[in-house]
Design a protein around this motif. Sequence first.
Motif, PDB file in Angstrom:
ATOM      1  N   ALA A  46       0.874  -1.177   0.000  1.00 11.07           N
ATOM      2  CA  ALA A  46       0.000   0.000   0.000  1.00 11.07           C
ATOM      3  C   ALA A  46       0.905   1.218   0.000  1.00 11.07           C
ATOM      4  O   ALA A  46       1.672   1.430   0.947  1.00 11.07           O
ATOM      5  CB  ALA A  46      -0.892  -0.026   1.234  1.00 11.07           C
ATOM      6  N   GLN A  47       0.858   1.992  -1.081  1.00 12.00           N
ATOM      7  CA  GLN A  47       1.765   3.138  -1.224  1.00 12.00           C
ATOM      8  C   GLN A  47       1.020   4.343  -1.780  1.00 12.00           C
ATOM      9  O   GLN A  47       0.068   4.190  -2.542  1.00 12.00           O
ATOM     10  CB  GLN A  47       2.918   2.815  -2.202  1.00 12.00           C
ATOM     11  CG  GLN A  47       3.739   1.598  -1.843  1.00 12.00           C
ATOM     12  CD  GLN A  47       4.938   1.416  -2.776  1.00 12.00           C
ATOM     13  OE1 GLN A  47       5.703   2.336  -3.022  1.00 12.00           O
ATOM     14  NE2 GLN A  47       5.106   0.201  -3.279  1.00 12.00           N
ATOM     15  N   THR A  48       1.466   5.526  -1.398  1.00  9.45           N
ATOM     16  CA  THR A  48       1.138   6.726  -2.157  1.00  9.45           C
ATOM     17  C   THR A  48       2.376   7.004  -3.004  1.00  9.45           C
ATOM     18  O   THR A  48       3.321   6.210  -2.992  1.00  9.45           O
ATOM     19  CB  THR A  48       0.869   7.927  -1.225  1.00  9.45           C
ATOM     20  OG1 THR A  48       2.105   8.251  -0.562  1.00  9.45           O
ATOM     21  CG2 THR A  48      -0.190   7.608  -0.181  1.00  9.45           C
ATOM     22  N   SER A 113      12.060   1.255  -1.794  1.00 11.88           N
ATOM     23  CA  SER A 113      11.296   2.229  -2.583  1.00 11.88           C
ATOM     24  C   SER A 113      12.011   3.580  -2.496  1.00 11.88           C
ATOM     25  O   SER A 113      12.869   3.781  -1.629  1.00 11.88           O
ATOM     26  CB  SER A 113       9.875   2.358  -2.033  1.00 11.88           C
ATOM     27  OG  SER A 113       9.931   2.952  -0.753  1.00 11.88           O
ATOM     28  N   SER A 114      11.638   4.493  -3.375  1.00 13.50           N
ATOM     29  CA  SER A 114      12.273   5.819  -3.312  1.00 13.50           C
ATOM     30  C   SER A 114      11.889   6.531  -2.018  1.00 13.50           C
ATOM     31  O   SER A 114      12.573   7.460  -1.598  1.00 13.50           O
ATOM     32  CB  SER A 114      11.947   6.653  -4.552  1.00 13.50           C
ATOM     33  OG  SER A 114      10.608   6.518  -4.887  1.00 13.50           O
ATOM     34  N   SER A 115      10.810   6.064  -1.359  1.00 11.94           N
ATOM     35  CA  SER A 115      10.457   6.619  -0.044  1.00 11.94           C
ATOM     36  C   SER A 115      11.194   5.884   1.084  1.00 11.94           C
ATOM     37  O   SER A 115      10.864   6.021   2.256  1.00 11.94           O
ATOM     38  CB  SER A 115       8.947   6.539   0.163  1.00 11.94           C
ATOM     39  OG  SER A 115       8.518   5.200   0.041  1.00 11.94           O
ATOM     40  N   GLY A 209      12.635   2.335 -12.980  1.00  9.90           N
ATOM     41  CA  GLY A 209      13.419   1.093 -13.007  1.00  9.90           C
ATOM     42  C   GLY A 209      12.570  -0.080 -13.476  1.00  9.90           C
ATOM     43  O   GLY A 209      13.025  -0.907 -14.279  1.00  9.90           O
ATOM     44  N   CYS A 210      11.330  -0.144 -12.971  1.00  7.84           N
ATOM     45  CA  CYS A 210      10.406  -1.212 -13.390  1.00  7.84           C
ATOM     46  C   CYS A 210      10.173  -1.125 -14.896  1.00  7.84           C
ATOM     47  O   CYS A 210      10.206  -2.136 -15.611  1.00  7.84           O
ATOM     48  CB  CYS A 210       9.032  -1.056 -12.731  1.00  7.84           C
ATOM     49  SG  CYS A 210       9.029  -0.923 -10.958  1.00  7.84           S
ATOM     50  N   THR A 211       9.927   0.097 -15.366  1.00  5.42           N
ATOM     51  CA  THR A 211       9.596   0.299 -16.786  1.00  5.42           C
ATOM     52  C   THR A 211      10.754  -0.126 -17.671  1.00  5.42           C
ATOM     53  O   THR A 211      10.569  -0.857 -18.655  1.00  5.42           O
ATOM     54  CB  THR A 211       9.257   1.786 -17.033  1.00  5.42           C
ATOM     55  OG1 THR A 211       8.185   2.138 -16.161  1.00  5.42           O
ATOM     56  CG2 THR A 211       8.861   2.042 -18.469  1.00  5.42           C
TER      57      THR A 211
END
Length: 254
Positions: A46-48, A113-115, A209-211
């Motif tokens: 669950a992320q924003t 994550s970047s967060s 990165g995913c893309t």
Amino acid sequence: MAMNLAPHVLIIGGSDSSGGAGIIRDVETVAAFGLKSCVAITAVTAQTHDRAISVETVDATLVATQVRTAFQANTVAAIKIGMLANAEIVSQVANVLAEHPDIPVVVDPVLASSSCKQLLDDEGTTILLEKLLPLSALITPNLPELAALTGFPTIDRAANRLLEMGARAVLVKGGHASGHNSTDTLFTPHNPPITFSAKRQPHEMRGTGCTLASAIAAGLAGDQSLESAIERAKAYLCEIMHQAADPCRTAKKS
Ligand code: PLP
């Protein structure tokens, strides 16, 4: 029902409720290259776009069963790996993939994550290097991931360390560097490094990165050479980053 013979990219990774990264990005990317996806979900997050709130990891045996059934149901032409969460999942995924040595595997070593939420535990990182790296056609670390995986501060030494540990190719992404251009560098054994450069985009986007890794996997599924798959993947990433900066651009063009 018979097996689906259309070439698929098998995506192994986590979901991101915000849609910014993870499996949704992967499936979108593979579809943009005209291919189908099948998935093995390793975690539900669950992320924003600013924060990872919670992570629920899928049982490792269920992850392995998803991978096995994806192979049974479809013609898997390439595999893209993202978030693996923990050592048990890395290990089980590596066990199944070892049964399919001819299918190219692109590993995006998602550590956090970047967060700054940890998305692979420390033991998982060790097992990734020991068991998954030797099965991969390509690993795509960004600069912080490269340093974390190897402990080496210089790019050349770190990339060569990953080659020594069994990677067939290492694409070091330059997105975290500075300068007018964003340059990714491909290291392969016994060859000089090859660089891929594009104008640095002025704004940030999640899931890059995913893309990139999914787009490369789609290219490999379509029998492109590694260099050509990387070149096209980078061009695609630049295009969608442009669109994200100006969402009306696609509409204006048509
Ligand atoms: N969440 C999931 C499920 C991911 O797979 C990834 C990256 O692959 C991330 C988050 C990290 O993306 P970002 O660095 O854009 O936060």
